[in-house]
Design an enzyme around this catalytic site. Structure first.
Site, PDB file in Angstrom:
ATOM      1  N   ASP A 150     -25.902  -8.558  21.921  1.00 61.41           N
ATOM      2  CA  ASP A 150     -25.689  -8.518  23.239  1.00 61.41           C
ATOM      3  C   ASP A 150     -27.033  -8.108  24.377  1.00 61.41           C
ATOM      4  OD1 ASP A 150     -23.469  -8.268  24.957  1.00 61.41           O
ATOM      5  OD2 ASP A 150     -22.721  -7.132  23.659  1.00 61.41           O
ATOM      6  N   GLU A 183     -25.968 -12.833  26.043  1.00 66.80           N
ATOM      7  CA  GLU A 183     -26.506 -12.863  27.208  1.00 66.80           C
ATOM      8  C   GLU A 183     -25.232 -13.090  28.217  1.00 66.80           C
ATOM      9  OE1 GLU A 183     -28.710 -13.669  30.844  1.00 66.80           O
ATOM     10  OE2 GLU A 183     -27.373 -14.979  29.449  1.00 66.80           O
ATOM     11  N   TRP A 184     -24.359 -14.199  27.956  1.00 68.77           N
ATOM     12  CA  TRP A 184     -23.201 -14.466  28.937  1.00 68.77           C
ATOM     13  C   TRP A 184     -23.920 -15.770  29.892  1.00 68.77           C
ATOM     14  CZ3 TRP A 184     -24.452  -8.195  30.777  1.00 68.77           C
ATOM     15  CH2 TRP A 184     -24.109  -7.524  29.868  1.00 68.77           C
ATOM     16  N   GLY A 185     -24.990 -16.277  29.644  1.00 69.20           N
ATOM     17  CA  GLY A 185     -24.938 -17.369  30.721  1.00 69.20           C
ATOM     18  C   GLY A 185     -26.190 -16.892  31.827  1.00 69.20           C
ATOM     19  N   ASP A 186     -26.315 -15.434  32.047  1.00 65.40           N
ATOM     20  CA  ASP A 186     -26.717 -14.807  33.624  1.00 65.40           C
ATOM     21  C   ASP A 186     -28.077 -15.840  33.395  1.00 65.40           C
ATOM     22  OD1 ASP A 186     -24.490 -13.404  33.850  1.00 65.40           O
ATOM     23  OD2 ASP A 186     -25.313 -11.284  33.709  1.00 65.40           O
ATOM     24  N   ASP A 205     -16.982 -12.421  29.646  1.00 59.78           N
ATOM     25  CA  ASP A 205     -16.284 -12.148  27.622  1.00 59.78           C
ATOM     26  C   ASP A 205     -15.260 -13.416  28.118  1.00 59.78           C
ATOM     27  OD1 ASP A 205     -18.448 -10.853  26.948  1.00 59.78           O
ATOM     28  OD2 ASP A 205     -16.970  -8.838  26.744  1.00 59.78           O
TER      29      ASP A 205
END
Length: 399
Positions: A150, A183-186, A205
């Site tokens: 994460d 990494e949520w695509g940032d 998420d």
């Protein structure tokens, strides 16, 4: 003599490292399938829960359907000991993590675990920053097969560098471990993740809803699908776009919405990580999660992600080239009304798959939810698609 001995040791180490790097690169040739604890249970994880979930995966047909990774998400760890080793929660895992891993393996499953690139995880447990190689060796010792990593409490780190450090640690730990970049695509990990990880999150998420928004970043299924449309070039064997775990069976969507959710994840060549309570699935949930025809589209060895072939506003057509000159086509209805589809194959050119030509060949139209042929491309395709629903078919040449 001493220098010669050191040189031999270095050569042996280099050969071993190269071997594990090769094994790393050979992992996840199709999108990983399995189960993750977070969506349903959050921090309420334990040895008892994981062992019961392993039993369920075997007994209810999930393993047979292809789901073979069982992943514990956050909250299994509580601190580090005096020499920096990660400590498993002794109350929730009284026999230690190795015992749990061994139980999972004996069931014919693979075991996954969670950590974070920051100093602390998203739930405030010890992260891996500064301990990447030590943690990787610990995971290898336990027998871990999969790591979800994460991005909370990252303290200004460069994402690519942070994930490469853990990737290097996994490549040297002595065990092939699938690496899931969360990494949520940032920082657009699809542009740099290949060779570092095997899959990378592309969005915030997921939430258990068809279309909804949250101030803190959660997304519904439809919004996540929209963000995948331009990413097909980055997916392939060993490196997958990850639109997050499945919510099928958690109660927030209708039957047709869950079918859309599962179908589109399959079309997108996304990892299929169930997130429901496998011990008490209802018939509809099991039907969706174990649909062999839809899973076959997801697991096709060609490994191509679907392209949005046609965008008609509230109606969309997605197409995914498959091996053996076949193609999966998904008609997605975004509206609250029935889509009375009347589709003329002869008016379209399928530029997304050069081997497929409905003008030169006739194809059988096989419905992946009804599990039967519903016509040929020499005929018009007439079908009612429910609100928020899909029609997904597989085209194969008439022999």
């Amino acid at each position: 003599m001493k220098l010669k001995f050191i040189g031999i040791l270095f050569l042996i180490f280099s050969l071993c490292t190269a071997g594990y790097t090769q094994k790393f690169e050979e992992l996840a040739q199709t999108p990983p399938m399995g189960w993750n604890s977070w969506n349903k249970f959050g921090c309420n994880v334990s040895e008892k829960l994981i062992c019961e979930m392993a039993d369920a995966m075997v007994n209810n047909g999930m393993l047979e359907a292809g789901y073979n990774y069982l992943v514990i998400d956050d909250c299994w760890q509580v601190r580090r000991d005096s020499v920096g080793n990660i400590v498993v929660d002794p109350e929730r895992f009284p026999n230690g993590m190795k015992t749990v891993v061994d139980y999972v393996h004996k069931k014919g499953l693979k075991f996954g675990i969670y950590s974070c690139a920051g100093s602390a995880t998203c739930q405030g447990r010890p992260g891996s920053r500064g301990y990447q190689f030590q943690d990787a060796r610990t995971y290898a010792k336990w027998g871990v097969d999969y790591l979800k990593y994460d991005w909370c409490n990252e303290e200004g780190q460069n994402a690519k560098a942070a994930y490469k450090t853990m990737s290097d640690a996994l490549k040297e730990c002595g065990r092939p471990i699938v690496f899931s970049i969360c990494e949520w695509g940032d920082s657009k990990p699809w542009e740099w993740g290949k060779g570092i990880g095997h899959l990378w999150r592309t969005t915030a998420d997921i939430r258990d809803c068809y279309q909804c928004t949250f101030d803190w970043g959660g997304l519904g299924v439809l919004d996540i699908i929209d963000k995948q449309a331009a990413l097909q070039q980055y997916a392939g064997p060993g490196h997958w776009n990850d639109p997050d775990m499945l919510e099928v069976g958690n109660g927030g969507m209708t039957y047709d919405e869950y079918k859309t959710h599962f179908t589109m994840w399959a079309m997108l060549a996304a990892p299929l990580m169930a997130g429901n309570d496998l011990r008490n699935m209802d018939a509809q949930t099991k039907e969706i999660l174990t649909n062999a025809d839809v899973i076959a589209v997801n697991q096709d060895k060609l490994g191509q992600q679907a392209t949005k072939f046609m965008d008609m506003g509230e109606y969309e057509i997605w197409a995914k080239p498959l091996s053996n000159g076949e193609v999966a086509v998904c008609f997605m209805n975004r509206t609250n009304q029935i889509w009375k589809l009347d589709y003329d194959w002869k008016k379209q050119t399928m530029y997304f798959a050069t081997e497929v030509s409905v003008h030169k060949k006739v194809y059988n139209v096989f419905d992946l939810w009804e599990h039967k042929n519903i016509g040929k491309t020499s005929e018009r395709l007439v079908k009612e698609i429910p609100a928020h629903g899909v029609l997904v078919i597989r085209l194969s040449v008439v022999k």
